[in-house]
Design a protein around this motif. Structure first.
Motif, mmCIF file in Angstrom:
data_model
loop_
_atom_site.group_PDB
_atom_site.id
_atom_site.type_symbol
_atom_site.label_atom_id
_atom_site.label_comp_id
_atom_site.label_asym_id
_atom_site.label_seq_id
_atom_site.Cartn_x
_atom_site.Cartn_y
_atom_site.Cartn_z
ATOM 1 N N UNK A 220 0.779 -1.354 0.063
ATOM 2 C CA UNK A 220 0.039 0.016 -0.030
ATOM 3 C C UNK A 220 0.974 1.145 -0.090
ATOM 4 N N UNK A 221 1.966 1.072 0.742
ATOM 5 C CA UNK A 221 2.701 2.256 0.955
ATOM 6 C C UNK A 221 3.487 2.590 -0.549
ATOM 7 N N UNK A 222 3.855 1.526 -0.953
ATOM 8 C CA UNK A 222 4.756 1.539 -2.294
ATOM 9 C C UNK A 222 3.815 2.173 -3.428
ATOM 10 N N UNK A 223 2.556 1.864 -3.484
ATOM 11 C CA UNK A 223 1.599 2.480 -4.599
ATOM 12 C C UNK A 223 0.941 3.916 -3.972
ATOM 13 N N UNK A 224 1.236 4.155 -2.702
ATOM 14 C CA UNK A 224 0.836 5.290 -2.155
ATOM 15 C C UNK A 224 -0.836 5.517 -2.017
ATOM 16 N N UNK A 225 -1.397 4.504 -1.555
ATOM 17 C CA UNK A 225 -2.843 4.343 -1.444
ATOM 18 C C UNK A 225 -3.085 3.903 -0.015
#
Lengths: 289, 207
Positions: B5-10
């Protein structure tokens, strides 16, 4: 540096503009406390950008206080304080200003430059104590630049290389230790230095022609048109943006986005079409308040 | 592995659609094509891989692999932009050196080579571009394309480099809130309709 790396004010939010101003004023105050009153004369937007960028990478806490200053004695303004990046950027700005003065004294025997050099004598001593090594590294690159100028180098790539090496060196401070951001900052610094050099050369070409000064664009087979110049520099700007996207930024991203995607192309457009880049009252190599 | 989630920023509550939109935006941003000729291509490739892995994890394995055009490009078109080894021994060696950012060595071998065909110009151009000497670099690659117009690798690289410039301009125009949007198109149509009605005609019959 020369004040080409600017924000595009019209597209900034008020809070972003205020944050930018806080860094601007913060750098000015840092210059005064660390290098004395006269050091402020060299303040420019490029160094503010460096301070903003480095503090976004480190993510360090920045305290902002309202303070008065000589330029605005009546109202208090937000001023960024106690920041490692600000202190480092102030040092970098001083190094480049001193090198520029040295260059002017050597080439033009400018009296004004000599006087400024004397005024900055104590600041120079302090600077050499803290950043002597960095200063010497930059000096070596500037020496090779003046060598190229004497040899009438006609390649813009080669001429800008020496200056780009200077910015490459100063964009990677010791306090950033991780390998990846160091590589990214170095490449960004190189390309930004290249762009600054190209802007400067293209903007001054008429003036240099009159005075008979060195300018790589005058020595090339054909002087590029405004459109060619814009096209070619936009490619370099796009590489800068690609580098920039690889950095992990912990703060101030909207302001930096504005500089990279709007400020730089705006400056390029102005330089290419001969529209003044600086605001009224802001002299080249100097700053406005 | 990092939190997908952090990687995709969502946020953790994101729907599949939101995840997909975020993934597409990031995949476009860090696509290897955007880093052709950039010495930091390896860092971009890492980031690209991370995004694809995160998306794979969140989309339940249906995966970015099935997502045409995005993940497939890591290999062939190359994070390096100079990896399609077609040339003879020397040039293959030069390509290798370029991929490892050993530009001085690569240039030395090229300068000593007597074969000055299109590939020589292409490789020399790639070295210049990687070094940041864009003026000469682009000229050399254009020269290679002119010498051998049928070579798809040279043409592909040149168009990738052109596209980088365009993408940069588009991002800037998007940030400046360019008014040339769909909304504008609709309002123009409505205006046109009003004008037509004034003159007794009708453009949009329902209003």
């Amino acid at each position: 540096m020369f004040g080409y790396i600017r924000v595009f004010k019209d597209e900034l939010k008020i809070k972003e503009y205020n944050a930018f101003r806080a860094y601007y004023c913060g750098l000015c105050k840092t210059l005064k406390t660390e290098y004395g009153f006269f050091a402020r004369m060299g303040l420019n937007y490029d160094s503010v950008f460096l301070a903003l960028l480095l503090s976004s990478v480190t993510g360090e806490e920045t305290k902002v206080c309202a303070e008065r200053c000589m330029a605005n004695p009546v109202s208090k303004r937000p001023v960024a304080q106690n920041n490692q990046s600000l202190s480092y950027s102030a040092g970098v700005m001083m190094i480049l200003a001193m090198l520029k003065l040295k260059d002017n004294i050597r080439d033009d025997k400018s009296i004004k430059a000599m006087l400024t050099y004397v005024l900055l004598w104590r600041a120079r001593k302090r600077l050499m104590k803290r950043y002597g090594e960095l200063y010497r590294a930059c000096d070596a690159h500037i020496q090779s630049l003046s060598g190229l100028e004497k040899a009438k180098c006609a390649s813009v790539d080669e001429a800008s290389h020496a200056f780009a090496k200077v910015t490459e060196t100063v964009f990677v401070p010791d306090f950033i230790e991780e390998e990846a951001p160091r590589r990214i900052l170095a490449h960004m610094g190189y390309l930004l230095g290249r762009v600054i050099y190209l802007f400067d050369a293209f903007e001054d070409k008429e003036q240099d022609e009159k005075k008979g000064c060195y300018n790589p664009y005058l020595l090339a087979d054909t002087v590029p048109t405004a459109k060619d110049f814009e096209q070619s520099v936009t490619f370099t700007l796009s590489s800068i943006a690609s580098d920039y996207e690889l950095l992990t930024l912990k703060r101030n991203k909207p302001i930096l986005d504005n500089i990279i995607y709007l400020g730089l192309p705006d400056t390029l457009k102005r330089v290419a079409n001969g529209i003044p880049v600086r605001e009224k009252g802001e002299k080249k190599h100097e700053r406005s308040l | 592995m990092k939190d997908p989630y952090e990687v995709l920023g969502v946020p953790k509550t994101a729907t599949q659609d939101e995840i997909k939109t975020a993934y597409r935006k990031l995949a476009k941003q860090y696509h290897p094509d955007r880093y052709v000729g950039n010495p930091l291509a390896d860092l971009a490739a890492e980031k690209f891989k991370e995004i694809n892995e995160a998306y794979d994890a969140l989309s339940g394995g249906a995966g970015s692999a099935g997502n045409a055009g995005y993940s497939g490009a890591t290999g062939a078109s190359g994070a390096s932009g100079a990896s399609g080894a077609t040339g003879a021994g020397t040039f293959a060696q030069v390509r290798n050196l370029i991929n490892f950012n050993q530009l001085a060595e690569a240039e030395q071998i090229l300068d000593n080579s007597s074969d000055r065909g299109a590939e020589w110009f292409y490789l020399k151009g790639m070295i210049f571009i990687r070094r940041g000497w864009h003026e000469q670099g682009l000229n050399f690659i254009r020269q290679a394309v002119n010498m051998e117009p049928s070579n798809s690798e040279y043409r592909h690289t040149l168009s990738m480099l052109d596209r980088q410039t365009q993408q940069y301009r588009t991002t800037g125009a998007g940030m400046a809130g360019n008014t040339d949007t769909m909304c504008n198109c609709c309002s123009n149509l409505i205006c046109l309709d009003c004008c037509c009605e004034c003159m007794g005609g009708d453009l949009i019959s329902c209003c």
